[in-house]
Design a protein around this motif. Structure first.
Motif, mmCIF file in Angstrom:
data_model
loop_
_atom_site.group_PDB
_atom_site.id
_atom_site.type_symbol
_atom_site.label_atom_id
_atom_site.label_comp_id
_atom_site.label_asym_id
_atom_site.label_seq_id
_atom_site.Cartn_x
_atom_site.Cartn_y
_atom_site.Cartn_z
ATOM 1 N N PHE A 91 -20.334 -27.958 10.364
ATOM 2 C CA PHE A 91 -19.548 -28.559 9.284
ATOM 3 C C PHE A 91 -19.017 -27.459 8.359
ATOM 4 N N LEU A 92 -17.799 -27.662 7.875
ATOM 5 C CA LEU A 92 -17.226 -26.849 6.796
ATOM 6 C C LEU A 92 -16.906 -27.777 5.647
ATOM 7 N N ASN A 93 -17.437 -27.466 4.479
ATOM 8 C CA ASN A 93 -17.223 -28.325 3.306
ATOM 9 C C ASN A 93 -17.483 -29.793 3.659
ATOM 10 N N ASP A 94 -18.554 -30.013 4.400
ATOM 11 C CA ASP A 94 -19.014 -31.351 4.810
ATOM 12 C C ASP A 94 -18.094 -32.046 5.811
ATOM 13 N N ILE A 95 -17.128 -31.329 6.360
ATOM 14 C CA ILE A 95 -16.247 -31.898 7.381
ATOM 15 C C ILE A 95 -16.689 -31.379 8.745
ATOM 16 N N TYR A 96 -16.894 -32.274 9.677
ATOM 17 C CA TYR A 96 -17.332 -31.929 11.030
ATOM 18 C C TYR A 96 -16.280 -31.087 11.735
ATOM 19 N N ILE A 97 -16.696 -29.972 12.367
ATOM 20 C CA ILE A 97 -15.749 -29.123 13.100
ATOM 21 C C ILE A 97 -16.092 -28.982 14.581
ATOM 22 N N GLY A 183 -0.590 -27.547 10.407
ATOM 23 C CA GLY A 183 -1.143 -26.189 10.323
ATOM 24 C C GLY A 183 -1.604 -25.758 11.702
ATOM 25 N N LEU A 184 -2.645 -24.972 11.785
ATOM 26 C CA LEU A 184 -3.116 -24.454 13.071
ATOM 27 C C LEU A 184 -3.689 -25.567 13.945
ATOM 28 N N THR A 185 -3.161 -25.657 15.167
ATOM 29 C CA THR A 185 -3.666 -26.612 16.143
ATOM 30 C C THR A 185 -3.721 -25.915 17.504
ATOM 31 N N ASN A 186 -4.318 -26.591 18.480
ATOM 32 C CA ASN A 186 -4.229 -26.129 19.863
ATOM 33 C C ASN A 186 -4.205 -27.354 20.766
ATOM 34 N N ILE A 187 -4.050 -27.121 22.062
ATOM 35 C CA ILE A 187 -4.078 -28.231 23.019
ATOM 36 C C ILE A 187 -5.227 -28.038 24.001
ATOM 37 N N ASN A 189 -8.696 -28.823 25.557
ATOM 38 C CA ASN A 189 -9.642 -29.935 25.635
ATOM 39 C C ASN A 189 -10.962 -29.540 24.970
ATOM 40 N N HIS A 190 -11.624 -30.496 24.360
ATOM 41 C CA HIS A 190 -12.907 -30.287 23.680
ATOM 42 C C HIS A 190 -12.770 -29.433 22.425
ATOM 43 N N SER A 191 -11.581 -29.389 21.836
ATOM 44 C CA SER A 191 -11.392 -28.694 20.566
ATOM 45 C C SER A 191 -10.956 -29.695 19.502
ATOM 46 N N LEU A 192 -11.625 -29.641 18.357
ATOM 47 C CA LEU A 192 -11.274 -30.526 17.251
ATOM 48 C C LEU A 192 -9.834 -30.304 16.805
ATOM 49 N N ARG A 193 -9.319 -29.106 17.011
ATOM 50 C CA ARG A 193 -7.966 -28.785 16.579
ATOM 51 C C ARG A 193 -6.900 -29.261 17.562
ATOM 52 N N ASN A 194 -7.309 -29.915 18.625
ATOM 53 C CA ASN A 194 -6.359 -30.505 19.564
ATOM 54 C C ASN A 194 -6.009 -31.902 19.067
ATOM 55 N N VAL A 195 -5.106 -31.962 18.114
ATOM 56 C CA VAL A 195 -4.768 -33.255 17.503
ATOM 57 C C VAL A 195 -3.811 -34.069 18.375
ATOM 58 N N THR A 196 -3.280 -33.438 19.423
ATOM 59 C CA THR A 196 -2.449 -34.180 20.368
ATOM 60 C C THR A 196 -3.309 -35.132 21.188
ATOM 61 N N THR A 197 -4.422 -34.608 21.706
ATOM 62 C CA THR A 197 -5.341 -35.428 22.498
ATOM 63 C C THR A 197 -6.263 -36.252 21.607
ATOM 64 N N ASP A 204 -8.493 -34.515 9.149
ATOM 65 C CA ASP A 204 -9.542 -33.517 8.940
ATOM 66 C C ASP A 204 -9.025 -32.117 9.228
ATOM 67 N N VAL A 205 -8.230 -31.971 10.284
ATOM 68 C CA VAL A 205 -7.708 -30.650 10.638
ATOM 69 C C VAL A 205 -6.771 -30.132 9.555
ATOM 70 N N ILE A 206 -5.959 -31.001 8.991
ATOM 71 C CA ILE A 206 -5.077 -30.599 7.883
ATOM 72 C C ILE A 206 -5.911 -30.040 6.729
ATOM 73 N N GLU A 207 -6.975 -30.750 6.372
ATOM 74 C CA GLU A 207 -7.841 -30.304 5.283
ATOM 75 C C GLU A 207 -8.583 -29.023 5.661
ATOM 76 N N LEU A 208 -9.068 -28.938 6.895
ATOM 77 C CA LEU A 208 -9.800 -27.752 7.347
ATOM 78 C C LEU A 208 -8.891 -26.521 7.372
ATOM 79 N N ASN A 209 -7.635 -26.706 7.746
ATOM 80 C CA ASN A 209 -6.703 -25.581 7.734
ATOM 81 C C ASN A 209 -6.498 -25.053 6.314
ATOM 82 N N LYS A 210 -6.459 -25.943 5.352
ATOM 83 C CA LYS A 210 -6.338 -25.518 3.951
ATOM 84 C C LYS A 210 -7.590 -24.759 3.515
#
Length: 220
Positions: A91-97, A183-187, A189-197, A204-210
Motif C-alpha cells: 500500500f502507498l498512502n493506504d491505497i493498494y498497489i 498519468g503513468l500506465t502500462n498494459i 497483465n497482473h499490473s495495477l497500472r494496466n487500467v485498460t484491462t 486509484d492509479v490517477i491518485e497514485l501517480n500524483k
C-alpha cells in the motif's frame, strides 16, 4: 506480539531477505530454477530459519492479525506492507498497489520510481519485486541490486547470480506510458497500472501517480 515489524528488524537479516525474495517472481532461466531454488545458495540453518519465520510472522495468529511494516517517509508519503498467510500486500498512502503471492499483481514501480527509494535501502529492497523494467534497463539496475545484496550476510558471495535471477522476474513485455487522463500506465497483465484491462483501478492509479510524482520531487 507487536504486529508492526520495525524496519530495523530487516537490516542485515539473512533469514528475512531469503524468506522475502522467495515470494518474488525471479528465476534462473538457464537452469530452469524458481527463485526459492535459486536462493538455496544462501546457506542458513534450516531449523533456525523455520523457527525465525514462525515467530516473525506469528503464524498462529496471522490470518486474523497479520504482521506488517509501515513507515512515513515524508509528510505526504507513507507505505505499508502486510504479510498474509498466502500473499504479501502493498500500500502507498493506504491505497493498494499490488501483491506477491499466488494471484500476484506486480510491476507497479518504474525504474525511476524504485531509484527514488535509494536512500532507504531496506525500502528499496522491499519494493524491488514490485518493479517493472525493460530489458535495456537491466544493466542500470543490476549493480545497484548487487550493492544492496552485498550488505546482507551470506548473500554477498552469490549477489550477482541472485540479482540476475531477480531481474528476470522484473522484465515487462510492454513499457510504461504517460497518458493525459491518467498519468503513468502500462498494459502488462497482473499490473495495477494496466487500467485498460483493469479499469476498476483507474481512479486509484490517477491518485497514485500524483503521490509518486510528489515523492520523487521531494527526494532531491
Amino acid at each position: 506480539m507487536n504486529k508492526q515489524i520495525q524496519i530495523e528488524e530487516l537490516h542485515n537479516n539473512t533469514f528475512f531477505w531469503k524468506f522475502y525474495f522467495c515470494w518474488s517472481r525471479g528465476y534462473d532461466e538457464k537452469e530452469e530454477l524458481n527463485i526459492d531454488e535459486v536462493l538455496e545458495v544462501v546457506q542458513t540453518d534450516e531449523t533456525k530459519a523455520y523457527e525465525w519465520e514462525r515467530l516473525f510472522l506469528n503464524e498462529e495468529d496471522i490470518e486474523e492479525n497479520p504482521r506488517y511494516i509501515s513507515e512515513k517517509l515524508t509528510d505526504n508519503f507513507n507505505y505499508a506492507i502486510e504479510f498474509q498467510e498466502y500473499e504479501i500486500n502493498f500500500f502507498l498512502n493506504d491505497i493498494y498497489i499490488g501483491n506477491l503471492g499466488g494471484h500476484f499483481e506486480a510491476w507497479f514501480f518504474t525504474l525511476d520510481e524504485l531509484l527514488a527509494f535509494e536512500k532507504y535501502p531496506n525500502v528499496f529492497l522491499l519494493f524491488l519485486p514490485m518493479t517493472g523494467i525493460q530489458e535495456s534497463e537491466r544493466l542500470v539496475l543490476k549493480p545497484i541490486i548487487i550493492k544492496h545484496l552485498n550488505t546482507i550476510p551470506h548473500f554477498e558471495t552469490h549477489s550477482e547470480y541472485i540479482a540476475t535471477c531477480i531481474l528476470n522476474g522484473l522484465i515487462m513485455e510492454s513499457s510504461f506510458n504517460e497518458t493525459p487522463e491518467t498519468g503513468l500506465t502500462n498494459i502488462q497483465n497482473h499490473s495495477l497500472r494496466n487500467v485498460t484491462t483493469y479499469p476498476r483501478y483507474q481512479e486509484d492509479v490517477i491518485e497514485l501517480n500524483k503521490i509518486m510524482s510528489s515523492f520523487m520531487k521531494q527526494r532531491f
